[in-house]
Design an enzyme around this catalytic site. Sequence first.
Site, PDB file in Angstrom:
ATOM      1  N   GLY A 126      -0.312   3.791   0.660  1.00  0.00           N
ATOM      2  CA  GLY A 126       0.578   4.242   1.715  1.00  0.00           C
ATOM      3  C   GLY A 126       1.758   3.312   1.869  1.00  0.00           C
ATOM      4  N   GLY A 144       4.844   0.972   3.958  1.00  0.00           N
ATOM      5  CA  GLY A 144       5.028   0.064   5.075  1.00  0.00           C
ATOM      6  C   GLY A 144       4.185  -1.193   5.038  1.00  0.00           C
ATOM      7  N   CYS A 183      -4.094  -0.156  -3.120  1.00  0.00           N
ATOM      8  CA  CYS A 183      -2.772  -0.549  -2.631  1.00  0.00           C
ATOM      9  C   CYS A 183      -2.773  -0.878  -1.137  1.00  0.00           C
ATOM     10  CB  CYS A 183      -1.733   0.496  -3.011  1.00  0.00           C
ATOM     11  SG  CYS A 183      -1.372   0.425  -4.775  1.00  0.00           S
ATOM     12  N   HIS A 227      -2.319   1.331  -8.984  1.00  0.00           N
ATOM     13  CA  HIS A 227      -2.685   2.745  -8.936  1.00  0.00           C
ATOM     14  C   HIS A 227      -3.500   3.152 -10.166  1.00  0.00           C
ATOM     15  CE1 HIS A 227      -0.557   4.296  -5.382  1.00  0.00           C
ATOM     16  NE2 HIS A 227       0.284   3.300  -5.610  1.00  0.00           N
ATOM     17  N   GLU A 238      -5.153   5.803 -10.618  1.00  0.00           N
ATOM     18  CA  GLU A 238      -5.065   7.246 -10.880  1.00  0.00           C
ATOM     19  C   GLU A 238      -3.851   7.595 -11.722  1.00  0.00           C
ATOM     20  OE1 GLU A 238      -1.995   6.739  -7.963  1.00  0.00           O
ATOM     21  OE2 GLU A 238      -3.990   5.889  -8.148  1.00  0.00           O
TER      22      GLU A 238
END
Length: 379
Positions: A242, A244, A269, A353, A355
């Site tokens: 996500g 921020g 992450c 990541h 994926e």
Amino acid sequence: MQAILALEDGRIFRGKSFGAQTERSGEVVFNTSLTGYQEIFTDPSYAGQIVVLTNPHIGNYGTTPHDAEATRPYIEGLVTREFSPISSNWRSTQVADEYLERYGVPVISDIDTRAVVRHLRAHGVMRGVIASGENLDADALVAKARSIRKMDGTDLASVVTTKTVYKWDASEPKNQTGDALLTPAENADGRQMHVVAYDFGIKENILRMLTRENCSVTVVPATTSAEEVLAMNPDGVFFSNGPGDPEPLGYAVENVKKLQGKTPIFGICLGHQIFGLALGGKTYKLKFGHHGGNHPIMNHQTGKVEITAQNHNFNVDPDSLPANVERTHTNLNDQTLAGLKHKTDPMFSVQYHPEASPGPHDSHYLFRDFRKMMEEWKK
């Protein structure tokens, strides 16, 4: 039409306008991937950011719904050297220019992206504004860049998350279970596992990879309590990527603490950063972040190097973690922490990541490891 990228330190870049003829602002970062621009456009982790792509030619293969990681683009704006107004690929259903215009995303092209990247590497990521039109006031745009909210201390996960609980459709056409190029999934006992996935900006391919390991997936909003999740009787809980700063996400940190030791948990992450905070560690902001599909990661458990995709501006400080947390992965570019695992409780996470497929399959084993962890927990 003319376009301007104005940075908060007063640096101005002038080029041509594509996409939406509008003005957008955000934190300016660069991504070093050679391909996969549509996946970058639609990654919710880019919410609040203007993305500079270092590959010089963007848009050449158009866009297709099958390559999207979400239902719409999340980038605030796009910066390129060359932006193609046409597409040359049989899979394309819409040219990139029309696709970004449709969702209100401006593009500035025909600028020296090498100069932009060198500037960001030297001075760090900074706020910026993209605007298009005639007789643009560069000084006014710089002033706007300085006035926008900084990423530090901002909770963007609660903005991009799903608003309702939903079940991921395992029969969804983009599911990768039938991909002949993927290594076979290893379902040791054949039972379907129920995974509850926290959506802090989750990418659809994560859901597909969990499904591929014979998991049924229930996706919940970012602020869902640990008690509500446990009431769903999960075999495991997943904390997603996500956008921020992780530090304002106190609600997520508390949920990890409440779930730790009660069910297997896996984070990617932002989820990894939340784990670090929940375990007593600290996070910090990187100078210009890690964004790209060519980051080498050392797996300390196997001794192998994985080529990974990354997209984050914050990182967990390994020296702040307690003795009961093991460092499992390291980013070989700058030696930052890239993975952790609790020594006694069933929980692990990575700062990249798995994926995504730059390796192309180097990191897929992590989903299998999660599956095995759930199987062991049920025994």
